[in-house]
Scaffold this motif. Structure first.
Motif, PDB file in Angstrom:
ATOM      1  N   GLU A 163       0.835  -1.203   0.000  1.00 56.54           N
ATOM      2  CA  GLU A 163       0.000   0.000   0.000  1.00 56.54           C
ATOM      3  C   GLU A 163       0.868   1.251   0.000  1.00 56.54           C
ATOM      4  OE1 GLU A 163      -3.491   2.187   2.633  1.00 56.54           O
ATOM      5  OE2 GLU A 163      -2.537   0.391   3.433  1.00 56.54           O
ATOM      6  N   ALA A 164       1.890   1.262   0.839  1.00 58.85           N
ATOM      7  CA  ALA A 164       2.791   2.408   0.888  1.00 58.85           C
ATOM      8  C   ALA A 164       3.469   2.614  -0.468  1.00 58.85           C
ATOM      9  CB  ALA A 164       3.836   2.206   1.980  1.00 58.85           C
ATOM     10  N   GLY A 165       3.865   1.526  -1.105  1.00 59.39           N
ATOM     11  CA  GLY A 165       4.494   1.617  -2.422  1.00 59.39           C
ATOM     12  C   GLY A 165       3.555   2.176  -3.469  1.00 59.39           C
ATOM     13  N   ALA A 166       2.304   1.765  -3.405  1.00 60.54           N
ATOM     14  CA  ALA A 166       1.315   2.279  -4.362  1.00 60.54           C
ATOM     15  C   ALA A 166       1.113   3.776  -4.160  1.00 60.54           C
ATOM     16  CB  ALA A 166      -0.007   1.535  -4.195  1.00 60.54           C
ATOM     17  N   TRP A 167       1.006   4.211  -2.905  1.00 52.66           N
ATOM     18  CA  TRP A 167       0.846   5.646  -2.638  1.00 52.66           C
ATOM     19  C   TRP A 167       2.081   6.422  -3.081  1.00 52.66           C
ATOM     20  CZ3 TRP A 167      -3.235   8.338  -2.246  1.00 52.66           C
ATOM     21  CH2 TRP A 167      -4.395   7.811  -1.689  1.00 52.66           C
ATOM     22  N   ALA A 168       3.261   5.887  -2.814  1.00 54.44           N
ATOM     23  CA  ALA A 168       4.495   6.557  -3.223  1.00 54.44           C
ATOM     24  C   ALA A 168       4.527   6.732  -4.734  1.00 54.44           C
ATOM     25  CB  ALA A 168       5.709   5.759  -2.744  1.00 54.44           C
ATOM     26  N   GLU A 169       4.158   5.690  -5.458  1.00 49.40           N
ATOM     27  CA  GLU A 169       4.147   5.750  -6.924  1.00 49.40           C
ATOM     28  C   GLU A 169       3.175   6.827  -7.428  1.00 49.40           C
ATOM     29  OE1 GLU A 169       2.767   2.945 -10.620  1.00 49.40           O
ATOM     30  OE2 GLU A 169       3.616   1.954  -8.857  1.00 49.40           O
ATOM     31  N   VAL A 170       2.003   6.883  -6.834  1.00 49.06           N
ATOM     32  CA  VAL A 170       1.004   7.879  -7.244  1.00 49.06           C
ATOM     33  C   VAL A 170       1.499   9.291  -6.943  1.00 49.06           C
ATOM     34  CG1 VAL A 170      -1.301   8.788  -6.685  1.00 49.06           C
ATOM     35  CG2 VAL A 170      -0.975   6.343  -7.093  1.00 49.06           C
ATOM     36  N   LEU A 171       2.071   9.498  -5.773  1.00 47.61           N
ATOM     37  CA  LEU A 171       2.547  10.836  -5.404  1.00 47.61           C
ATOM     38  C   LEU A 171       3.657  11.312  -6.336  1.00 47.61           C
ATOM     39  CD1 LEU A 171       2.554  10.474  -1.523  1.00 47.61           C
ATOM     40  CD2 LEU A 171       0.932  11.782  -2.920  1.00 47.61           C
ATOM     41  N   VAL A 172       4.565  10.420  -6.692  1.00 47.29           N
ATOM     42  CA  VAL A 172       5.649  10.790  -7.610  1.00 47.29           C
ATOM     43  C   VAL A 172       5.099  11.002  -9.020  1.00 47.29           C
ATOM     44  CG1 VAL A 172       7.796   9.990  -8.692  1.00 47.29           C
ATOM     45  CG2 VAL A 172       7.456   9.719  -6.212  1.00 47.29           C
ATOM     46  N   ARG A 173       4.216  10.112  -9.478  1.00 44.69           N
ATOM     47  CA  ARG A 173       3.657  10.241 -10.823  1.00 44.69           C
ATOM     48  C   ARG A 173       2.910  11.555 -11.000  1.00 44.69           C
ATOM     49  NH1 ARG A 173      -0.826   6.700 -11.610  1.00 44.69           N
ATOM     50  NH2 ARG A 173       0.558   5.078 -10.859  1.00 44.69           N
ATOM     51  N   HIS A 174       2.204  11.975  -9.956  1.00 46.54           N
ATOM     52  CA  HIS A 174       1.442  13.231 -10.036  1.00 46.54           C
ATOM     53  C   HIS A 174       2.256  14.441  -9.590  1.00 46.54           C
ATOM     54  CE1 HIS A 174      -2.469  11.614 -11.220  1.00 46.54           C
ATOM     55  NE2 HIS A 174      -2.106  10.536 -10.540  1.00 46.54           N
ATOM     56  N   ARG A 175       3.544  14.237  -9.410  1.00 46.38           N
ATOM     57  CA  ARG A 175       4.498  15.293  -9.055  1.00 46.38           C
ATOM     58  C   ARG A 175       4.162  16.003  -7.745  1.00 46.38           C
ATOM     59  NH1 ARG A 175       5.398  17.433 -15.186  1.00 46.38           N
ATOM     60  NH2 ARG A 175       6.478  15.567 -15.851  1.00 46.38           N
ATOM     61  N   LEU A 176       3.612  15.239  -6.814  1.00 38.36           N
ATOM     62  CA  LEU A 176       3.362  15.759  -5.470  1.00 38.36           C
ATOM     63  C   LEU A 176       4.563  15.460  -4.567  1.00 38.36           C
ATOM     64  CD1 LEU A 176      -0.357  14.697  -5.294  1.00 38.36           C
ATOM     65  CD2 LEU A 176       0.536  17.014  -5.572  1.00 38.36           C
ATOM     66  N   LEU A 177       5.396  14.538  -5.001  1.00 37.82           N
ATOM     67  CA  LEU A 177       6.705  14.273  -4.407  1.00 37.82           C
ATOM     68  C   LEU A 177       7.703  14.164  -5.550  1.00 37.82           C
ATOM     69  CD1 LEU A 177       6.301  11.427  -1.716  1.00 37.82           C
ATOM     70  CD2 LEU A 177       6.844  13.827  -1.309  1.00 37.82           C
ATOM     71  N   HIS A 178       8.942  14.586  -5.292  1.00 41.15           N
ATOM     72  CA  HIS A 178       9.980  14.437  -6.312  1.00 41.15           C
ATOM     73  C   HIS A 178      10.431  12.982  -6.388  1.00 41.15           C
ATOM     74  CE1 HIS A 178      13.437  15.146  -8.813  1.00 41.15           C
ATOM     75  NE2 HIS A 178      14.235  14.648  -7.875  1.00 41.15           N
ATOM     76  N   THR A 179      10.653  12.385  -5.223  1.00 37.72           N
ATOM     77  CA  THR A 179      11.076  10.988  -5.198  1.00 37.72           C
ATOM     78  C   THR A 179      10.652  10.322  -3.895  1.00 37.72           C
ATOM     79  OG1 THR A 179      12.944   9.506  -5.640  1.00 37.72           O
ATOM     80  CG2 THR A 179      13.370  11.367  -4.202  1.00 37.72           C
ATOM     81  N   ALA A 180      10.471   9.027  -3.957  1.00 31.89           N
ATOM     82  CA  ALA A 180      10.183   8.198  -2.784  1.00 31.89           C
ATOM     83  C   ALA A 180      10.821   6.835  -3.037  1.00 31.89           C
ATOM     84  CB  ALA A 180       8.683   8.059  -2.566  1.00 31.89           C
ATOM     85  N   VAL A 181      11.732   6.456  -2.166  1.00 30.74           N
ATOM     86  CA  VAL A 181      12.482   5.214  -2.358  1.00 30.74           C
ATOM     87  C   VAL A 181      12.380   4.369  -1.089  1.00 30.74           C
ATOM     88  CG1 VAL A 181      14.775   4.238  -2.781  1.00 30.74           C
ATOM     89  CG2 VAL A 181      14.102   6.378  -3.901  1.00 30.74           C
ATOM     90  N   LEU A 182      11.978   3.119  -1.258  1.00 35.69           N
ATOM     91  CA  LEU A 182      11.952   2.168  -0.152  1.00 35.69           C
ATOM     92  C   LEU A 182      13.344   1.573  -0.005  1.00 35.69           C
ATOM     93  CD1 LEU A 182      10.421   0.438   1.954  1.00 35.69           C
ATOM     94  CD2 LEU A 182       9.897  -1.149   0.087  1.00 35.69           C
ATOM     95  N   VAL A 183      13.890   1.628   1.202  1.00 35.62           N
ATOM     96  CA  VAL A 183      15.212   1.046   1.439  1.00 35.62           C
ATOM     97  C   VAL A 183      15.037  -0.311   2.132  1.00 35.62           C
ATOM     98  CG1 VAL A 183      16.454   3.234   1.390  1.00 35.62           C
ATOM     99  CG2 VAL A 183      15.522   2.423   3.549  1.00 35.62           C
ATOM    100  N   PRO A 184      16.056  -1.162   2.069  1.00 40.10           N
ATOM    101  CA  PRO A 184      15.915  -2.534   2.577  1.00 40.10           C
ATOM    102  C   PRO A 184      15.432  -2.669   4.027  1.00 40.10           C
ATOM    103  CG  PRO A 184      17.901  -2.362   1.270  1.00 40.10           C
ATOM    104  CD  PRO A 184      17.358  -0.963   1.422  1.00 40.10           C
TER     105      PRO A 184
END
Length: 94
Positions: free
Chosen positions: A31-52
């Protein structure tokens, strides 16, 4: 149905009103990954990266410092904050 028994069938909640929903489940990494992808795609965030280790590195704009979010719940909470800000700003403009 009398007028005091509840909302009319065509009643719609105020989209700019306070959030009244509470979660009953813990956000997942998916779910967090899906939200991160949407926020970046819609340019509401520049980047979001999940770390190990499960944390998220996010940046609002290229020149901003990187924020560290502690897990999926923090990422979903950030998405909710951005969504709330976007909705309240849009309603003020109308």
């Amino acid at each position: 149905m009398n007028r005091w028994s509840g909302p009319a069938p065509d009643h719609r909640p105020d989209p700019g009103g306070p959030a009244i929903h509470s979660r009953t489940t813990i956000p997942t990494a998916a779910e967090a990954g899906a939200w991160a992808e949407v926020l970046v795609r819609h340019r509401l965030l520049h980047t979001a990266v999940l770390v190990p280790n499960g944390q998220w590195l996010v940046q609002h704009a290229p020149q901003d410092s990187v924020r560290v979010l502690d897990g999926a719940a923090a990422m979903v909470e950030l998405a909710a904050q951005i969504q709330h800000h976007t909705r309240t700003t849009r309603n003020r403009i109308r």
